[in-house]
Design a protein around this motif. Structure first.
Motif, PDB file in Angstrom:
ATOM      1  N   GLY A  31       0.788  -1.221   0.000  1.00 52.66           N
ATOM      2  CA  GLY A  31       0.000   0.000   0.000  1.00 52.66           C
ATOM      3  C   GLY A  31       0.821   1.272   0.000  1.00 52.66           C
ATOM      4  O   GLY A  31       0.249   2.371   0.015  1.00 52.66           O
ATOM      5  N   ALA A  32       2.151   1.169   0.005  1.00 51.46           N
ATOM      6  CA  ALA A  32       2.985   2.369  -0.043  1.00 51.46           C
ATOM      7  C   ALA A  32       2.890   2.989  -1.435  1.00 51.46           C
ATOM      8  O   ALA A  32       3.059   2.306  -2.441  1.00 51.46           O
ATOM      9  CB  ALA A  32       4.431   2.028   0.279  1.00 51.46           C
ATOM     10  N   THR A  33       2.584   4.271  -1.463  1.00 52.04           N
ATOM     11  CA  THR A  33       2.426   4.949  -2.755  1.00 52.04           C
ATOM     12  C   THR A  33       3.791   5.311  -3.325  1.00 52.04           C
ATOM     13  O   THR A  33       4.815   5.265  -2.624  1.00 52.04           O
ATOM     14  CB  THR A  33       1.584   6.223  -2.588  1.00 52.04           C
ATOM     15  N   LEU A  34       3.804   5.699  -4.584  1.00 50.55           N
ATOM     16  CA  LEU A  34       5.061   6.096  -5.227  1.00 50.55           C
ATOM     17  C   LEU A  34       5.649   7.338  -4.572  1.00 50.55           C
ATOM     18  O   LEU A  34       6.877   7.460  -4.445  1.00 50.55           O
ATOM     19  CB  LEU A  34       4.836   6.336  -6.721  1.00 50.55           C
ATOM     20  N   GLU A  35       4.787   8.258  -4.139  1.00 47.20           N
ATOM     21  CA  GLU A  35       5.280   9.469  -3.472  1.00 47.20           C
ATOM     22  C   GLU A  35       5.924   9.123  -2.132  1.00 47.20           C
ATOM     23  O   GLU A  35       6.966   9.675  -1.774  1.00 47.20           O
ATOM     24  CB  GLU A  35       4.130  10.473  -3.253  1.00 47.20           C
ATOM     25  N   GLU A  36       5.294   8.225  -1.387  1.00 42.39           N
ATOM     26  CA  GLU A  36       5.878   7.791  -0.109  1.00 42.39           C
ATOM     27  C   GLU A  36       7.203   7.081  -0.335  1.00 42.39           C
ATOM     28  O   GLU A  36       8.165   7.297   0.418  1.00 42.39           O
ATOM     29  CB  GLU A  36       4.903   6.871   0.634  1.00 42.39           C
ATOM     30  N   GLN A  37       7.271   6.248  -1.351  1.00 46.98           N
ATOM     31  CA  GLN A  37       8.521   5.551  -1.635  1.00 46.98           C
ATOM     32  C   GLN A  37       9.613   6.517  -2.057  1.00 46.98           C
ATOM     33  O   GLN A  37      10.777   6.363  -1.672  1.00 46.98           O
ATOM     34  CB  GLN A  37       8.298   4.481  -2.699  1.00 46.98           C
ATOM     35  N   ALA A  38       9.267   7.542  -2.820  1.00 45.45           N
ATOM     36  CA  ALA A  38      10.252   8.558  -3.208  1.00 45.45           C
ATOM     37  C   ALA A  38      10.752   9.319  -1.982  1.00 45.45           C
ATOM     38  O   ALA A  38      11.961   9.572  -1.837  1.00 45.45           O
ATOM     39  CB  ALA A  38       9.642   9.517  -4.219  1.00 45.45           C
ATOM     40  N   THR A  39       9.831   9.669  -1.089  1.00 45.22           N
ATOM     41  CA  THR A  39      10.226  10.365   0.141  1.00 45.22           C
ATOM     42  C   THR A  39      11.107   9.480   1.017  1.00 45.22           C
ATOM     43  O   THR A  39      12.120   9.938   1.551  1.00 45.22           O
ATOM     44  CB  THR A  39       8.969  10.803   0.924  1.00 45.22           C
ATOM     45  N   LEU A  40      10.728   8.219   1.150  1.00 52.06           N
ATOM     46  CA  LEU A  40      11.529   7.297   1.964  1.00 52.06           C
ATOM     47  C   LEU A  40      12.900   7.065   1.345  1.00 52.06           C
ATOM     48  O   LEU A  40      13.884   6.860   2.066  1.00 52.06           O
ATOM     49  CB  LEU A  40      10.784   5.976   2.151  1.00 52.06           C
ATOM     50  N   GLY A  41      12.995   7.122   0.030  1.00 55.58           N
ATOM     51  CA  GLY A  41      14.298   7.028  -0.627  1.00 55.58           C
ATOM     52  C   GLY A  41      15.200   8.189  -0.246  1.00 55.58           C
ATOM     53  O   GLY A  41      16.392   8.016   0.002  1.00 55.58           O
ATOM     54  N   LEU A  42      14.623   9.374  -0.186  1.00 55.44           N
ATOM     55  CA  LEU A  42      15.402  10.550   0.237  1.00 55.44           C
ATOM     56  C   LEU A  42      15.770  10.474   1.709  1.00 55.44           C
ATOM     57  O   LEU A  42      16.871  10.881   2.113  1.00 55.44           O
ATOM     58  CB  LEU A  42      14.619  11.827  -0.063  1.00 55.44           C
ATOM     59  N   VAL A  43      14.854   9.970   2.530  1.00 55.10           N
ATOM     60  CA  VAL A  43      15.148   9.787   3.953  1.00 55.10           C
ATOM     61  C   VAL A  43      16.313   8.807   4.107  1.00 55.10           C
ATOM     62  O   VAL A  43      17.212   9.006   4.925  1.00 55.10           O
ATOM     63  CB  VAL A  43      13.896   9.300   4.719  1.00 55.10           C
ATOM     64  N   TRP A  44      16.279   7.743   3.313  1.00 51.41           N
ATOM     65  CA  TRP A  44      17.351   6.738   3.348  1.00 51.41           C
ATOM     66  C   TRP A  44      18.707   7.394   3.067  1.00 51.41           C
ATOM     67  O   TRP A  44      19.683   7.162   3.789  1.00 51.41           O
ATOM     68  CB  TRP A  44      17.059   5.659   2.312  1.00 51.41           C
ATOM     69  N   VAL A  45      18.767   8.225   2.033  1.00 52.43           N
ATOM     70  CA  VAL A  45      20.020   8.893   1.678  1.00 52.43           C
ATOM     71  C   VAL A  45      20.466   9.820   2.800  1.00 52.43           C
ATOM     72  O   VAL A  45      21.654   9.883   3.140  1.00 52.43           O
ATOM     73  CB  VAL A  45      19.859   9.655   0.344  1.00 52.43           C
ATOM     74  N   GLY A  46      19.531  10.536   3.410  1.00 54.98           N
ATOM     75  CA  GLY A  46      19.878  11.440   4.510  1.00 54.98           C
ATOM     76  C   GLY A  46      20.418  10.708   5.718  1.00 54.98           C
ATOM     77  O   GLY A  46      21.431  11.112   6.304  1.00 54.98           O
ATOM     78  N   VAL A  47      19.761   9.620   6.093  1.00 58.23           N
ATOM     79  CA  VAL A  47      20.227   8.838   7.247  1.00 58.23           C
ATOM     80  C   VAL A  47      21.597   8.232   6.947  1.00 58.23           C
ATOM     81  O   VAL A  47      22.496   8.248   7.799  1.00 58.23           O
ATOM     82  CB  VAL A  47      19.184   7.751   7.613  1.00 58.23           C
ATOM     83  N   GLN A  48      21.773   7.717   5.752  1.00 56.50           N
ATOM     84  CA  GLN A  48      23.067   7.142   5.375  1.00 56.50           C
ATOM     85  C   GLN A  48      24.167   8.201   5.427  1.00 56.50           C
ATOM     86  O   GLN A  48      25.285   7.928   5.855  1.00 56.50           O
ATOM     87  CB  GLN A  48      22.982   6.534   3.972  1.00 56.50           C
ATOM     88  N   SER A  49      23.845   9.424   5.019  1.00 55.97           N
ATOM     89  CA  SER A  49      24.839  10.510   5.051  1.00 55.97           C
ATOM     90  C   SER A  49      25.263  10.837   6.475  1.00 55.97           C
ATOM     91  O   SER A  49      26.444  11.100   6.732  1.00 55.97           O
ATOM     92  CB  SER A  49      24.265  11.759   4.388  1.00 55.97           C
ATOM     93  N   VAL A  50      24.316  10.834   7.401  1.00 53.86           N
ATOM     94  CA  VAL A  50      24.652  11.104   8.802  1.00 53.86           C
ATOM     95  C   VAL A  50      25.607  10.034   9.335  1.00 53.86           C
ATOM     96  O   VAL A  50      26.611  10.343   9.988  1.00 53.86           O
ATOM     97  CB  VAL A  50      23.374  11.186   9.662  1.00 53.86           C
ATOM     98  N   PHE A  51      25.316   8.788   9.033  1.00 53.00           N
ATOM     99  CA  PHE A  51      26.190   7.723   9.518  1.00 53.00           C
ATOM    100  C   PHE A  51      27.543   7.730   8.815  1.00 53.00           C
ATOM    101  O   PHE A  51      28.563   7.393   9.426  1.00 53.00           O
ATOM    102  CB  PHE A  51      25.496   6.370   9.398  1.00 53.00           C
ATOM    103  N   ASN A  52      27.596   8.115   7.547  1.00 52.90           N
ATOM    104  CA  ASN A  52      28.883   8.253   6.868  1.00 52.90           C
ATOM    105  C   ASN A  52      29.719   9.355   7.527  1.00 52.90           C
ATOM    106  O   ASN A  52      30.937   9.234   7.651  1.00 52.90           O
ATOM    107  CB  ASN A  52      28.681   8.556   5.390  1.00 52.90           C
ATOM    108  N   ALA A  53      29.054  10.417   7.953  1.00 51.50           N
ATOM    109  CA  ALA A  53      29.769  11.505   8.625  1.00 51.50           C
ATOM    110  C   ALA A  53      30.332  11.042   9.967  1.00 51.50           C
ATOM    111  O   ALA A  53      31.457  11.405  10.328  1.00 51.50           O
ATOM    112  CB  ALA A  53      28.840  12.695   8.822  1.00 51.50           C
ATOM    113  N   THR A  54      29.572  10.234  10.710  1.00 51.97           N
ATOM    114  CA  THR A  54      30.096   9.757  11.992  1.00 51.97           C
ATOM    115  C   THR A  54      31.300   8.836  11.778  1.00 51.97           C
ATOM    116  O   THR A  54      32.255   8.891  12.552  1.00 51.97           O
ATOM    117  CB  THR A  54      29.020   9.024  12.809  1.00 51.97           C
TER     118      THR A  54
END
Length: 140
Positions: A31-54
């Motif tokens: 039931g996840a829409t394409l817009e939600e999946q696109a947003t979650l993809g961006l969230v994924w990149v942001g979280v990964q960037s924070v951990f790469n910085a640490t």
């Protein structure tokens, strides 16, 4: 303290999969829409960037702590000036390697810099220090 802070940052950086498990489950939920999946993809990149910085900060702080400890060892008669200098040189090489990786993360030498920083800070330095402390403890 700098070395311990570097190790703590590396430990935090290793928790990336725990943080991203929730994002992944929402992304793949029925039931996840394409817009939600696109947003979650961006969230994924942001979280990964924070951990790469640490990870990057941890791999920079760890050898800086090694350098400071090497300077202190140079003044201690039991460790000796040559051992302290060796530790300082190894720490400087690790910091330079990590700095190259931070300056241009897409270059071929960046991977070598990360490898060099990690190996010196997490493998070579503890082995050398452990060997030296063990040999000092055996002297009557």
């Amino acid at each position: 303290t700098l070395g311990l802070l570097g190790l703590a940052m590396l430990a935090v950086g290793s928790l990336v999969y725990i943080a991203l498990a929730s994002v992944s489950s929402h992304y793949h939920a029925p039931g996840a829409t394409l817009e939600e999946q696109a947003t979650l993809g961006l969230v994924w990149v942001g979280v990964q960037s924070v951990f790469n910085a640490t990870d990057t900060v941890g791999l920079l702080l760890l050898p800086i702590g090694v350098i400071v400890l090497g300077f202190v060892m140079r003044r201690a008669p039991s460790f000796g000036k040559s051992f302290g200098r060796l530790i300082v040189v190894l720490g400087v090489v690790a910091v330079v390697g990590m700095s190259i990786a931070v300056a241009d993360p897409r270059s071929q030498i960046a991977l070598f810099g990360i490898f060099l920083g990690a190996i010196i800070g997490q493998v070579i330095f503890p082995i050398l220090l452990g060997w030296k402390v063990y040999s000092l403890s055996r002297v009557p």
